[in-house]
Design an enzyme around this catalytic site. Structure first.
Site, PDB file in Angstrom:
ATOM      1  CE  LYS A 187     -12.293  -3.175  -0.514  1.00 32.51           C
ATOM      2  NZ  LYS A 187     -12.876  -4.229   0.652  1.00 32.51           N
TER       3      LYS A 187
ATOM      4  CE  LYS B  29      -4.407  -1.540   2.041  1.00 35.13           C
ATOM      5  NZ  LYS B  29      -4.927  -0.734   3.159  1.00 35.13           N
TER       6      LYS B  29
ATOM      7  CE  LYS C  39      -6.465  -8.270  -1.810  1.00 37.93           C
ATOM      8  NZ  LYS C  39      -5.314  -7.720  -0.479  1.00 37.93           N
TER       9      LYS C  39
HETATM   10  P1  TYM Z   1     -10.513  -5.944   4.301  1.00 45.75           P
HETATM   11  O1  TYM Z   1     -11.792  -5.325   4.114  1.00 45.75           O
HETATM   12  O2  TYM Z   1     -10.075  -5.871   3.107  1.00 45.75           O
HETATM   13  O3  TYM Z   1     -11.172  -7.245   3.414  1.00 45.75           O
HETATM   14  C1  TYM Z   1     -12.643  -7.848   4.181  1.00 45.75           C
HETATM   15  C2  TYM Z   1     -12.160 -10.202   3.950  1.00 45.75           C
HETATM   16  O4  TYM Z   1     -12.455  -9.688   2.327  1.00 45.75           O
HETATM   17  C3  TYM Z   1     -10.586 -11.155   2.405  1.00 45.75           C
HETATM   18  N1  TYM Z   1     -10.902 -11.196   0.776  1.00 45.75           N
HETATM   19  C4  TYM Z   1     -10.105 -11.374  -0.209  1.00 45.75           C
HETATM   20  N2  TYM Z   1     -10.483 -12.997   0.024  1.00 45.75           N
HETATM   21  C5  TYM Z   1     -10.724 -14.220  -0.682  1.00 45.75           C
HETATM   22  N3  TYM Z   1      -9.994 -13.428  -1.852  1.00 45.75           N
HETATM   23  C6  TYM Z   1      -9.914 -12.142  -2.472  1.00 45.75           C
HETATM   24  N4  TYM Z   1      -9.383 -11.728  -3.375  1.00 45.75           N
HETATM   25  C7  TYM Z   1      -9.896 -10.972  -1.118  1.00 45.75           C
HETATM   26  N5  TYM Z   1      -9.804  -9.881  -0.599  1.00 45.75           N
HETATM   27  C8  TYM Z   1     -10.446  -9.101   0.509  1.00 45.75           C
HETATM   28  C9  TYM Z   1      -9.907 -10.293   3.435  1.00 45.75           C
HETATM   29  O5  TYM Z   1      -8.995 -11.394   3.551  1.00 45.75           O
HETATM   30  C10 TYM Z   1     -10.652  -9.830   4.856  1.00 45.75           C
HETATM   31  O6  TYM Z   1     -11.137 -11.233   5.261  1.00 45.75           O
HETATM   32  N6  TYM Z   1      -7.488  -5.690   8.184  1.00 45.75           N
HETATM   33  C11 TYM Z   1      -8.894  -6.424   7.176  1.00 45.75           C
HETATM   34  C12 TYM Z   1      -9.856  -5.774   7.989  1.00 45.75           C
HETATM   35  C13 TYM Z   1     -10.090  -5.852   9.975  1.00 45.75           C
HETATM   36  C14 TYM Z   1     -10.344  -7.710  10.186  1.00 45.75           C
HETATM   37  C15 TYM Z   1      -9.959  -7.151  11.537  1.00 45.75           C
HETATM   38  C16 TYM Z   1     -10.247  -9.220  10.017  1.00 45.75           C
HETATM   39  C17 TYM Z   1      -9.803  -5.383   9.991  1.00 45.75           C
HETATM   40  N7  TYM Z   1     -10.036  -5.720  11.810  1.00 45.75           N
HETATM   41  C18 TYM Z   1     -10.433  -7.986  12.970  1.00 45.75           C
HETATM   42  C19 TYM Z   1     -10.875  -9.373  10.501  1.00 45.75           C
HETATM   43  C20 TYM Z   1     -10.271  -9.221  11.771  1.00 45.75           C
HETATM   44  C21 TYM Z   1      -9.000  -6.690   6.005  1.00 45.75           C
HETATM   45  O7  TYM Z   1      -8.269  -5.677   5.209  1.00 45.75           O
HETATM   46  O8  TYM Z   1     -10.473  -6.614   5.480  1.00 45.75           O
END
Ligand code: TYM
Length: 330
Positions: free
Chosen positions: A198, A114, A195
Site C-alpha cells: 500500500k 523502511k 511485493k
Molecule cells: P501488515 O499490516 O503490513 O500486513 C498485514 C498482513 O498482510 C500480509 N501481506 C501480504 N501477504 C501477501 N502478499 C503481500 N504483498 C502482502 N503484503 C502484506 C502480511 O504478511 C501480514 O500478514 N508486522 C505485521 C503486523 C503485526 C502482526 C503482529 C502480525 C503486528 N503484530 C502479530 C501477526 C502477529 C505487518 O506488518 O502487517
C-alpha cells in the site's frame, strides 16, 4: 477458555488494505475460527512507527475492524480488539527489549527497507519486531497466519521466547507461522519482482480491497507482463506468475488447471479473467464492509468487549513474566 490451539494475527491500520493483505492474511482468518481459538488485532501501535495523520489513523483503525467483520470474523467466536486498548503489549515489549540484541534488530530486512535512505530513523521502527513478538507471546499463541514477508519477525519471536524460557523457565509457547497455500507473497502489478504494498507510490502497482470494479479492471489491464507471449509459471515471467497466483488464489483453481486452460491464449484474456476472479472474490467483502463501517455503535461494542477479553488473558501471562523476572507483585 477452550483447549483449542491459539491463533494470533494482526494488521496495521497504516493505509487501505491491498489484495496482498487480503490474500496473504485477512481472508484466511475466518476459516480458522472453527478449529482454533482465534485472536485478531488491529495493531495501531505498530502503525505509528511511520508518521500517521491522527484523523486518518482513527479512520483506518475502524476500517480494519469493519474489514475483519466483513470477511466473516465472528466476535462471538474470536477476540477482535485494538492493540492500544491492551497496554500489556507495551509492557511485555519493554521486558523483551532488555533481551533483544541491537544487531539482530538492525539486520531485519523490513527495518532496512523502511529505514532506507531516511535521515531520521526513529527507535520505534527499529523496535517494531519486539512489539510484534510481545503481541504474539502475550497470548500463548501457537500459530500466526501471516504473509511470507513476516517470516523473519516470527523467527525473532521464537528466538525471544526461547531466550526468556531458558533464562527464567518455561513461560512462552514457541509460535509457528501459518502459511497460505497460494498467495503468501502477492507481487506488484507494475514491478512484479517487488511485493504488492500500500506504500507503493505507483497506485497501479496495487489493487485495494475497496477499489471499485472499474478500477480493478483498469489496474489488471495495465499490469506489466513480458514479451515472451506464452502463459507459463516460472521465475523468468514474474508478471505472468503473479497473475496466475492471484487467479488461483481467487478462483480456487490450481495453477496446473489454469496453465491447461490458457494454453495458446493471449495475455489480454488472462488479465481480464484474473480481474473478474478478483472482483468475484472481493466484491461481496466490499459491500459488507460499507454496511458495517457505518454502524459506529456496533464497532465500538465489538472493540470494547474484545479489549476486555484480550486484557484478561494478556494480564495472566504478563504477571508471570514480572514474577519470574523478580518484580514485586502489586
Ligand atoms: P501488515 O499490516 O503490513 O500486513 C498485514 C498482513 O498482510 C500480509 N501481506 C501480504 N501477504 C501477501 N502478499 C503481500 N504483498 C502482502 N503484503 C502484506 C502480511 O504478511 C501480514 O500478514 N508486522 C505485521 C503486523 C503485526 C502482526 C503482529 C502480525 C503486528 N503484530 C502479530 C501477526 C502477529 C505487518 O506488518 O502487517
Amino acid at each position: 477458555m477452550s483447549d483449542k490451539k491459539i491463533v494470533y494475527s494482526g494488521i496495521q491500520p497504516s493505509g487501505n488494505l491491498t489484495l496482498g493483505n487480503y490474500i496473504g492474511a485477512l481472508r484466511n482468518f475466518p476459516k480458522l475460527q472453527e478449529d482454533y481459538d482465534c485472536i485478531y488485532c488491529i495493531v495501531d501501535m505498530h502503525a505509528i512507527t511511520v508518521p500517521q495523520e491522527p484523523k486518518v489513523l482513527r479512520a483506518h483503525t475502524l476500517d480494519i475492524l469493519a474489514l475483519y467483520l466483513a470477511v466473516g470474523i465472528d466476535p462471538e467466536k474470536s477476540i477482535l480488539y485494538i492493540q492500544s486498548h491492551v497496554p500489556q503489549h507495551v509492557e511485555l515489549m519493554w521486558l523483551l527489549n532488555t533481551m533483544t540484541g541491537l544487531g539482530q534488530l538492525q539486520r531485519m530486512t523490513q527495518f532496512k527497507a523502511k529505514a532506507g535512505d531516511n535521515k531520521e530513523v526513529y527507535a520505534g521502527l527499529l523496535n517494531y519486531p519486539v512489539l510484534m513478538a510481545a503481541d504474539i507471546l502475550l497470548y500463548g499463541s501457537h500459530y500466526v497466519p501471516v504473509g511470507d514477508d513476516q517470516k523473519q519477525h516470527i523467527e525473532m519471536t521464537r528466538d525471544l521466547a526461547e531466550r526468556f524460557n531458558s533464562r527464567y523457565s518455561d513461560t512462552f509457547v514457541l509460535p509457528e507461522m501459518l502459511k497460505t497455500k497460494v498467495g503468501g507473497r502477492v507481487m506488484s502489478l507494475q514491478e512484479p519482482t517487488k511485493k504488492m504494498s500500500k506504500s507503493d507510490p505507483d497506485a497501479n502497482g496495487y489493487v485495494l480491497i475497496l477499489d471499485d470494479d472499474a478500477t480493478i479492471r483498469r489496474k489488471f489491464k495495465r499490469a506489466v507482463t513480458d514479451s515472451q507471449g506464452k502463459i507459463a509459471y516460472n521465475d523468468d515471467q514474474p508478471g505472468i506468475k503473479n497473475l496466475l497466483d492471484i487467479y488461483s488464489a481467487c478462483s480456487g483453481k490450481s495453477i496446473e488447471d489454469l496453465l491447461k486452460a490458457y494454453e495458446g491464449k493471449g495475455y489480454g484474456v488472462l488479465k481480464e479473467d484474473v480481474a473478474e476472479a478478483v472482483i468475484q472474490e472481493i466484491g461481496p467483502v466490499r459491500e459488507r464492509f460499507h454496511e458495517i463501517r457505518g454502524n459506529k455503535a456496533y464497532l465500538e461494542e465489538v472493540y470494547t468487549s474484545g479489549a476486555q477479553k484480550a486484557a484478561y488473558r494478556a494480564n495472566k501471562i504478563l504477571r508471570k513474566c514480572y514474577k519470574k523476572m523478580g518484580f514485586i507483585p502489586r
